[in-house]
Scaffold this motif. Structure first.
Motif, PDB file in Angstrom:
ATOM      1  N   ILE A 427       0.855  -1.202   0.000  1.00  0.00           N
ATOM      2  CA  ILE A 427       0.000   0.000   0.000  1.00  0.00           C
ATOM      3  C   ILE A 427       0.883   1.241   0.000  1.00  0.00           C
ATOM      4  O   ILE A 427       1.792   1.385   0.825  1.00  0.00           O
ATOM      5  N   GLY A 428       0.611   2.140  -0.961  1.00  0.00           N
ATOM      6  CA  GLY A 428       1.274   3.440  -1.000  1.00  0.00           C
ATOM      7  C   GLY A 428       0.270   4.488  -0.562  1.00  0.00           C
ATOM      8  O   GLY A 428      -0.833   4.569  -1.109  1.00  0.00           O
ATOM      9  N   ASP A 429       0.625   5.282   0.435  1.00  0.00           N
ATOM     10  CA  ASP A 429      -0.316   6.252   0.998  1.00  0.00           C
ATOM     11  C   ASP A 429       0.160   7.671   0.647  1.00  0.00           C
ATOM     12  O   ASP A 429       1.088   8.199   1.274  1.00  0.00           O
ATOM     13  N   GLY A 430      -0.468   8.265  -0.341  1.00  0.00           N
ATOM     14  CA  GLY A 430      -0.042   9.583  -0.811  1.00  0.00           C
ATOM     15  C   GLY A 430      -0.536  10.716   0.060  1.00  0.00           C
ATOM     16  O   GLY A 430      -0.265  11.894  -0.223  1.00  0.00           O
ATOM     17  N   ARG A 431      -1.298  10.397   1.103  1.00  0.00           N
ATOM     18  CA  ARG A 431      -1.857  11.450   1.975  1.00  0.00           C
ATOM     19  C   ARG A 431      -1.494  11.249   3.439  1.00  0.00           C
ATOM     20  O   ARG A 431      -2.056  11.936   4.306  1.00  0.00           O
ATOM     21  N   ASN A 432      -0.627  10.294   3.722  1.00  0.00           N
ATOM     22  CA  ASN A 432      -0.239   9.989   5.106  1.00  0.00           C
ATOM     23  C   ASN A 432      -1.465   9.817   5.998  1.00  0.00           C
ATOM     24  O   ASN A 432      -1.511  10.313   7.126  1.00  0.00           O
ATOM     25  N   LEU A 433      -2.465   9.100   5.464  1.00  0.00           N
ATOM     26  CA  LEU A 433      -3.728   8.951   6.191  1.00  0.00           C
ATOM     27  C   LEU A 433      -3.713   7.771   7.158  1.00  0.00           C
ATOM     28  O   LEU A 433      -4.308   7.827   8.228  1.00  0.00           O
ATOM     29  N   LEU A 434      -3.033   6.700   6.757  1.00  0.00           N
ATOM     30  CA  LEU A 434      -3.093   5.482   7.564  1.00  0.00           C
ATOM     31  C   LEU A 434      -2.006   5.490   8.640  1.00  0.00           C
ATOM     32  O   LEU A 434      -0.985   6.176   8.510  1.00  0.00           O
ATOM     33  N   ASP A 435      -2.232   4.678   9.649  1.00  0.00           N
ATOM     34  CA  ASP A 435      -1.243   4.539  10.728  1.00  0.00           C
ATOM     35  C   ASP A 435      -0.221   3.479  10.282  1.00  0.00           C
ATOM     36  O   ASP A 435      -0.585   2.309  10.122  1.00  0.00           O
ATOM     37  N   PRO A 436       1.040   3.885  10.074  1.00  0.00           N
ATOM     38  CA  PRO A 436       2.029   2.941   9.528  1.00  0.00           C
ATOM     39  C   PRO A 436       2.121   1.655  10.346  1.00  0.00           C
ATOM     40  O   PRO A 436       2.208   0.557   9.787  1.00  0.00           O
ATOM     41  N   ALA A 437       2.054   1.772  11.674  1.00  0.00           N
ATOM     42  CA  ALA A 437       2.200   0.578  12.523  1.00  0.00           C
ATOM     43  C   ALA A 437       1.046  -0.390  12.255  1.00  0.00           C
ATOM     44  O   ALA A 437       1.257  -1.591  12.064  1.00  0.00           O
ATOM     45  N   ALA A 438      -0.182   0.154  12.178  1.00  0.00           N
ATOM     46  CA  ALA A 438      -1.357  -0.706  11.972  1.00  0.00           C
ATOM     47  C   ALA A 438      -1.277  -1.423  10.621  1.00  0.00           C
ATOM     48  O   ALA A 438      -1.622  -2.598  10.502  1.00  0.00           O
ATOM     49  N   VAL A 439      -0.801  -0.735   9.602  1.00  0.00           N
ATOM     50  CA  VAL A 439      -0.733  -1.358   8.272  1.00  0.00           C
ATOM     51  C   VAL A 439       0.315  -2.467   8.276  1.00  0.00           C
ATOM     52  O   VAL A 439       0.107  -3.546   7.729  1.00  0.00           O
ATOM     53  N   ARG A 440       1.423  -2.205   8.949  1.00  0.00           N
ATOM     54  CA  ARG A 440       2.495  -3.221   8.968  1.00  0.00           C
ATOM     55  C   ARG A 440       2.083  -4.436   9.800  1.00  0.00           C
ATOM     56  O   ARG A 440       2.383  -5.562   9.421  1.00  0.00           O
ATOM     57  N   VAL A 441       1.365  -4.180  10.892  1.00  0.00           N
ATOM     58  CA  VAL A 441       0.872  -5.297  11.710  1.00  0.00           C
ATOM     59  C   VAL A 441      -0.030  -6.199  10.850  1.00  0.00           C
ATOM     60  O   VAL A 441      -0.043  -7.417  10.995  1.00  0.00           O
ATOM     61  N   ALA A 442      -0.735  -5.592   9.907  1.00  0.00           N
ATOM     62  CA  ALA A 442      -1.613  -6.376   9.018  1.00  0.00           C
ATOM     63  C   ALA A 442      -0.810  -7.118   7.945  1.00  0.00           C
ATOM     64  O   ALA A 442      -1.396  -7.751   7.066  1.00  0.00           O
ATOM     65  N   GLY A 443       0.511  -7.020   8.011  1.00  0.00           N
ATOM     66  CA  GLY A 443       1.345  -7.765   7.060  1.00  0.00           C
ATOM     67  C   GLY A 443       1.414  -7.120   5.686  1.00  0.00           C
ATOM     68  O   GLY A 443       1.552  -7.793   4.670  1.00  0.00           O
ATOM     69  N   ILE A 444       1.322  -5.806   5.668  1.00  0.00           N
ATOM     70  CA  ILE A 444       1.337  -5.092   4.383  1.00  0.00           C
ATOM     71  C   ILE A 444       2.606  -4.252   4.287  1.00  0.00           C
ATOM     72  O   ILE A 444       3.003  -3.597   5.256  1.00  0.00           O
ATOM     73  N   ASP A 445       3.251  -4.296   3.126  1.00  0.00           N
ATOM     74  CA  ASP A 445       4.412  -3.440   2.868  1.00  0.00           C
ATOM     75  C   ASP A 445       3.858  -2.038   2.588  1.00  0.00           C
ATOM     76  O   ASP A 445       3.101  -1.839   1.627  1.00  0.00           O
ATOM     77  N   TYR A 446       4.218  -1.081   3.426  1.00  0.00           N
ATOM     78  CA  TYR A 446       3.556   0.227   3.390  1.00  0.00           C
ATOM     79  C   TYR A 446       4.558   1.341   3.126  1.00  0.00           C
ATOM     80  O   TYR A 446       5.652   1.350   3.695  1.00  0.00           O
ATOM     81  N   PHE A 447       4.202   2.266   2.240  1.00  0.00           N
ATOM     82  CA  PHE A 447       5.026   3.476   2.118  1.00  0.00           C
ATOM     83  C   PHE A 447       4.131   4.709   2.083  1.00  0.00           C
ATOM     84  O   PHE A 447       3.002   4.676   1.597  1.00  0.00           O
ATOM     85  N   SER A 448       4.641   5.788   2.669  1.00  0.00           N
ATOM     86  CA  SER A 448       3.923   7.062   2.632  1.00  0.00           C
ATOM     87  C   SER A 448       4.970   8.132   2.342  1.00  0.00           C
ATOM     88  O   SER A 448       6.017   7.822   1.775  1.00  0.00           O
ATOM     89  N   LEU A 449       4.729   9.384   2.688  1.00  0.00           N
ATOM     90  CA  LEU A 449       5.679  10.430   2.331  1.00  0.00           C
ATOM     91  C   LEU A 449       6.187  11.147   3.577  1.00  0.00           C
ATOM     92  O   LEU A 449       5.412  11.769   4.297  1.00  0.00           O
ATOM     93  N   GLY A 450       7.486  10.993   3.840  1.00  0.00           N
ATOM     94  CA  GLY A 450       8.089  11.712   4.955  1.00  0.00           C
ATOM     95  C   GLY A 450       7.944  11.027   6.296  1.00  0.00           C
ATOM     96  O   GLY A 450       8.129  11.663   7.328  1.00  0.00           O
ATOM     97  N   ARG A 451       7.570   9.731   6.269  1.00  0.00           N
ATOM     98  CA  ARG A 451       7.470   9.019   7.551  1.00  0.00           C
ATOM     99  C   ARG A 451       8.362   7.782   7.511  1.00  0.00           C
ATOM    100  O   ARG A 451       8.496   7.144   6.472  1.00  0.00           O
ATOM    101  N   PRO A 452       8.993   7.437   8.610  1.00  0.00           N
ATOM    102  CA  PRO A 452       9.921   6.305   8.566  1.00  0.00           C
ATOM    103  C   PRO A 452       9.207   4.994   8.287  1.00  0.00           C
ATOM    104  O   PRO A 452       8.053   4.854   8.653  1.00  0.00           O
TER     105      PRO A 452
END
Ligand code: UGA
Length: 452
Positions: A427-452
């Protein structure tokens, strides 16, 4: 019969001393202005040159999605405080105050195209007896209000003189009705006391600071406000890049900056950049105005350049995960330039979609409001570009899902359900809407903009 029924207006509603208010141009600004004025008690005749739009309005159908506007339209067609009229000459001759809300699109050069303003000014010269106040609401370069007055004078047979004012709008799509009825300020650019008093009377029912200025100052307030907010967004997007390079978190940087009341948290949302009908065109027009007066506008040019690069930067991150885009299925969540609207003009989401399409990706698109608007520009192509009915359908056999508009419903998706229907859980999040930790816990490779 509503159209042209100018003599049948309710006597209970407020009218100006010698007539009614008319609004020329019933787009996002004009229709909200017309219905907002009706809501605060005035009787308003609304004119538009597009017969299809006018027909829809007359039938009580709002021609675009704007929360709360549909209800106001029906309410004030019924109350007869809003009267759509296809005839500009009728509207002008029956009113004493004309709010000009026509478009000022941009030319290739970035300069604003003022031909619609010129057209209205010449029509007024032809049909007015001169006892008229023209209120420029359209966003136009500084000195346009003076040009409107001059044009009316030049083209009228008897050298008719009208008063002009500049009353810039600060309406945001998605919250425009509320912004009209509960603004943080009303700016009135005037050149005489009579005009000031008329406008203060019109806006009397609205309780907020009212700033009275000269014409040029009011025009500059509008362009400066939009340019400043755009620059704030580009500033935080620049910081987002630095956060990525150093492992910092831009949302925390924004929070830390925003707690300083001199800065404020608003418009420090990093992402794929600003779009819509206003910011991109207004920043270019402002640069053009400044440079025509030999003012160094490089600050705003840099803000625009930063914005233009956001989409490429986001797509680079996608390529870093799925490599070649041709033949990959990409699900798209969100097409509107921001949440709360069906407007896709200069939408960064649409820029992402167009790039992916031109690079041979297979696209599945979903937006709660904007799909009809996009369908006209990008028709369905079975097997290559499809519009689907839910966020979960977007994810079906997808190699990646991109979240491009910050619709609140996307913040609460069932991430496990989404992951289970994807081919590759990216999942690529162009609006930094999702919580990175929650997405990763769901087993999803996640990227957004400006967040580690
Ligand atoms: C903007 C101004 O906010 C209004 O005050 C003004 O009246 C209007 O333009 C106009 O000139 O008519 P609008 O275009 O509706 O309103 O949209 P905004 O809500 O301001 O957002 C503009 C863009 O900036 C959107 O693409 C949004 O997603 C983006 N944005 C906004 C960010 O990328 N980050 C943020 O923190 C805020």
């Amino acid at each position: 019969m509503r159209d042209g029924d100018v003599d049948g207006w309710e006597s209970s509603s407020k009218t100006m001393t010698n007539g009614k208010i008319s609004v020329v141009g019933l787009g996002h600004v004009g229709l909200v202005t017309a219905l907002g004025l009706a809501e605060i008690g005035w009787t308003v005749v609304g004119t538009d040159s597009d017969p299809k739009k006018l027909a829809a309005i007359r039938e009580g159908k709002c021609p675009f999605f704007e929360p709360g506007l549909q209800q106001l339209l029906v309410k004030h067609l019924d109350s007869r405080r809003f009267v759509p009229n296809g005839n500009l000459a009728d509207s002008i001759s029956a009113t004493s105050v004309v709010f000009i809300c026509v478009g000022t699109p941009q030319k290739e050069s970035g300069e604003a195209d003022l031909s619609q303003l010129d057209h209205v000014a010449r029509a007024i010269a032809e049909h007015s007896d001169g006892n008229l106040l023209l209120v420029e609401k359209s966003t136009a370069p500084v000195t346009s209000a003076r040009w409107i007055a001059r044009t009316v004078q030049q083209y009228s047979r008897d050298g008719v003189k009208v008063n002009v004012a500049c009353n810039p709008e600060f309406l945001r799509e998605g919250t425009a009705v509320n912004d009209f009825l509960h603004p943080d300020r009303i700016v009135l650019g005037v050149d005489c006391d009579e005009t000031r008093d008329t406008l203060l009377k019109i806006y009397e029912p609205i309780d907020c600071p009212k700033l009275v200025t000269d014409l040029n100052t009011a025009e500059l307030i509008k362009h400066s406000a939009n340019a400043f907010l755009s620059t704030k967004i580009s500033f935080i997007n620049m910081v987002a890049d630095l956060c990525e390079a150093t492992g910092a978190d831009v949302t925390k940087v924004a929070e830390g900056m925003g707690l300083d009341p001199r800065i404020g948290r608003a418009y420090l949302g990093a992402g794929i950049g600003f779009g819509g009908y206003c910011f991109p065109k207004d920043i270019r027009a402002f640069v053009h105005i400044g440079e025509s007066h030999r003012v160094d506008m490089s600050l705003l040019k840099a803000a625009e350049q930063i914005n233009l690069k956001r989409v490429d930067r986001f797509l680079e991150k996608l390529r870093a995960r799925v490599w070649v885009l041709r033949g990959k299925t990409i699900g798209i969540l969100g097409l509107a330039f921001k949440a709360g609207t069906d407007d896709v003009r200069e939408s960064p989401a649409l820029a992402v979609v167009r790039q992916l399409h031109s690079q041979g990706a297979i696209l599945r698109l979903y937006d709660p409001q904007a799909m009809d608007a996009v369908r006209q520009a990008l028709p369905e192509e079975p097997g290559r570009l499809e519009y689907v009915k839910s966020p979960y359908e977007v994810a079906k056999q997808a190699d990646a899902v991109l979240l491009l508009t910050e619709w609140p419903e996307f913040a609460n998706l069932d991430l496990a359900k989404l992951r289970d229907s994807m081919r590759l859980p990216v999942i690529g999040d162009g609006r930094n809407l999702l919580d990175p930790a929650a997405v990763r816990v769901a087993g999803i490779d996640y990227f957004s903009l400006g967040r580690p």
